[in-house]
Motif scaffolding. Structure first.
Motif, mmCIF file in Angstrom:
data_model
loop_
_atom_site.group_PDB
_atom_site.id
_atom_site.type_symbol
_atom_site.label_atom_id
_atom_site.label_comp_id
_atom_site.label_asym_id
_atom_site.label_seq_id
_atom_site.Cartn_x
_atom_site.Cartn_y
_atom_site.Cartn_z
ATOM 1 N N THR A 1 15.035 -18.615 -24.082
ATOM 2 C CA THR A 1 15.845 -18.986 -22.785
ATOM 3 C C THR A 1 15.625 -17.520 -22.245
ATOM 4 O O THR A 1 15.959 -16.550 -22.917
ATOM 5 C CB THR A 1 17.148 -19.260 -23.559
ATOM 6 N N VAL A 2 15.783 -17.527 -21.038
ATOM 7 C CA VAL A 2 16.015 -16.306 -20.263
ATOM 8 C C VAL A 2 17.382 -16.389 -19.716
ATOM 9 O O VAL A 2 17.950 -17.201 -19.001
ATOM 10 C CB VAL A 2 15.077 -16.175 -19.067
ATOM 11 N N VAL A 3 18.180 -15.174 -19.843
ATOM 12 C CA VAL A 3 19.559 -14.870 -19.453
ATOM 13 C C VAL A 3 19.606 -14.260 -18.303
ATOM 14 O O VAL A 3 19.034 -13.107 -18.108
ATOM 15 C CB VAL A 3 20.268 -14.341 -20.221
ATOM 16 N N VAL A 4 20.046 -14.691 -17.051
ATOM 17 C CA VAL A 4 20.003 -14.082 -15.695
ATOM 18 C C VAL A 4 21.632 -13.809 -15.402
ATOM 19 O O VAL A 4 22.381 -14.861 -15.306
ATOM 20 C CB VAL A 4 19.372 -15.023 -14.716
ATOM 21 N N ASN A 5 21.998 -12.754 -15.145
ATOM 22 C CA ASN A 5 23.397 -12.532 -14.354
ATOM 23 C C ASN A 5 23.361 -12.496 -12.941
ATOM 24 O O ASN A 5 22.750 -11.868 -12.132
ATOM 25 C CB ASN A 5 23.724 -11.259 -14.845
ATOM 26 N N VAL A 6 23.988 -13.596 -12.426
ATOM 27 C CA VAL A 6 24.205 -13.827 -11.070
ATOM 28 C C VAL A 6 25.621 -13.640 -10.615
ATOM 29 O O VAL A 6 25.961 -14.266 -9.547
ATOM 30 C CB VAL A 6 23.345 -14.829 -10.669
ATOM 31 N N ALA A 7 26.397 -13.296 -11.448
ATOM 32 C CA ALA A 7 27.963 -13.493 -11.394
ATOM 33 C C ALA A 7 28.123 -12.449 -10.117
ATOM 34 O O ALA A 7 27.369 -11.452 -9.789
ATOM 35 C CB ALA A 7 28.722 -13.100 -12.374
ATOM 36 N N SER A 8 29.431 -12.585 -9.578
ATOM 37 C CA SER A 8 30.041 -11.682 -8.565
ATOM 38 C C SER A 8 30.120 -10.233 -9.162
ATOM 39 O O SER A 8 30.412 -10.236 -10.316
ATOM 40 C CB SER A 8 31.361 -12.260 -8.040
ATOM 41 N N THR A 9 29.709 -9.280 -8.300
ATOM 42 C CA THR A 9 30.032 -7.773 -8.629
ATOM 43 C C THR A 9 31.363 -7.828 -9.397
ATOM 44 O O THR A 9 32.470 -8.042 -8.570
ATOM 45 C CB THR A 9 29.755 -6.982 -7.744
ATOM 46 N N GLU A 10 31.508 -6.899 -10.515
ATOM 47 C CA GLU A 10 32.703 -6.733 -11.159
ATOM 48 C C GLU A 10 33.050 -5.261 -11.197
ATOM 49 O O GLU A 10 32.046 -4.721 -11.494
ATOM 50 C CB GLU A 10 32.895 -7.452 -12.611
#
Length: 353
Positions: free
Chosen positions: A126-135
């Motif tokens: 599984t590849v984990v990709v962070n596309v969350a809003s900038t924090e």
């Protein structure tokens, strides 16, 4: 999975109900079903043929998000905003519902959620990709990067957040045999800068100032209204110019939240430069686009590339992936140099099992 069945790859999205993630999930389903051409998907181009990348129809999607709006409804909202074509959410409703059922509210067991997802679906990786809003809190992105390592997963940071750059995490990923790539996806204004800035350097034209402005709405616009979040975003934009030109030109870049624009963005650049005998000239560019539609194919590209790298036994910062990012972990700053490294990475896949 039966012995004769092809391997399947997981895509775990951080921010899985956001605009970028929803466009990615909907787009993957549309391309896998042959409903649309692969426009914007770099890994569909000839240099990536015969590279043993995971097929789009082999991707299984899940993720983390605090948002509660189901993916089918989010997709319809993006239709209303002109991001997705009319009728597409209905055509891929089963895929949207399946992905939505795999989205978890983040808690204290982030790595367990990812590992359980991989195990339940019998995935090769599984590849984990962070596309969350900038924090503005770096501990959040650090927690997700740590979870990816603990779950034995490659990691992609498509945001300007700290992620794998927190102390010790990159070393842990390398020791665990995990590839990673980042940070801050390059979709618009900075893409133009990495293409245009080398022109001035190569033609011996002196850039006196380089100023810019971004008008955007949606979740990113609201998030980047925070000065700290905007500063993190602009740092990558400025660093590109410094790395390519050899010095930092005068000028600033502003990010303005315009809610009426929704998921669309206008980016304007003003470049003042000196030519032969000091003749003063100006270049202006205007980029109008939809960040979600620009980012989504890159998420699919990075997932396929990172999964293939993991299968090939590669670990650490992935060479060739600087092409995708404003502030890459490694590699040259100019677009042509980055593209050459990307093609070299593709060629290396052909020689690896």
């Amino acid at each position: 999975m039966t012995p004769d069945a092809p391997e399947r790859t997981g895509l775990w999205l951080i921010g899985a109900r956001g605009s970028v993630a929803t466009t990615t999930i909907t787009g993957r389903a549309a391309l896998a079903a042959g409903l649309f051409p692969s426009t914007g998907l770099v890994t569909a181009l000839p240099p990536f043929a015969d590279c043993a990348l995971p097929a789009l129809d082999s991707l299984v999607i899940g993720g983390h998000d605090t948002a509660t709006t189901p993916l089918p409804k989010r997709a319809e909202q993006l239709v209303e905003n002109g991001v997705l074509p009319h009728g597409l959410p209905t055509a891929v409703s089963a895929e949207l519902a399946a992905a939505d059922a795999e989205i978890k509210v983040p808690g204290d067991r982030l790595a367990d959620d990812i590992a359980d997802f991989t195990r339940r679906h019998g995935l090769a990786r599984t590849v984990v990709v962070n596309v969350a809003s900038t924090e503005t809190d770096p501990s959040i992105s650090t927690a997700y990067a740590t979870a990816a390592i603990e779950a034995g997963c490659p990691y992609v940071n498509f945001t300007p957040a700290t992620g794998m750059r927190a102390p010790g995490l990159a070393e842990r990923a390398r020791a665990a045999g995990l590839p990673f790539a980042g940070r801050d996806g390059k979709t618009g204004q900075t893409l133009l800068r990495t293409a245009l800035a080398p022109m001035f350097a190569q033609r011996a034209l002196q850039v006196r100032s380089w100023s810019g402005a971004n008008l955007l709405g949606g979740g990113d616009g609201a998030t980047l209204a925070d000065p700290a979040a905007a500063a993190a975003k602009n740092a990558g934009k400025a660093r590109v110019l410094t790395d390519i030109l050899g010095e930092t030109p005068e000028g600033t870049t502003h990010i303005d939240n315009v809610p009426a624009l929704g998921d669309w963005k206008t980016a304007w650049d003003h470049v003042a430069f000196d030519g032969f005998l000091g003749t003063r000239m100006v270049l202006q560019t205007i980029w109008q686009g939809c960040d979600s539609a620009l980012a989504a194919p890159l998420i699919l590209d990075l997932t396929r590339i990172t999964a293939r790298a993991h299968a090939a036994g590669m670990a650490g910062e992935l060479p060739g992936c600087s092409w995708f990012f404003k502030d890459p972990d490694a590699g040259p700053a100019d677009l042509a140099g980055q593209h050459a490294e990307l093609l070299a990475l593709a060629e290396s896949f052909r020689t690896r099992p």
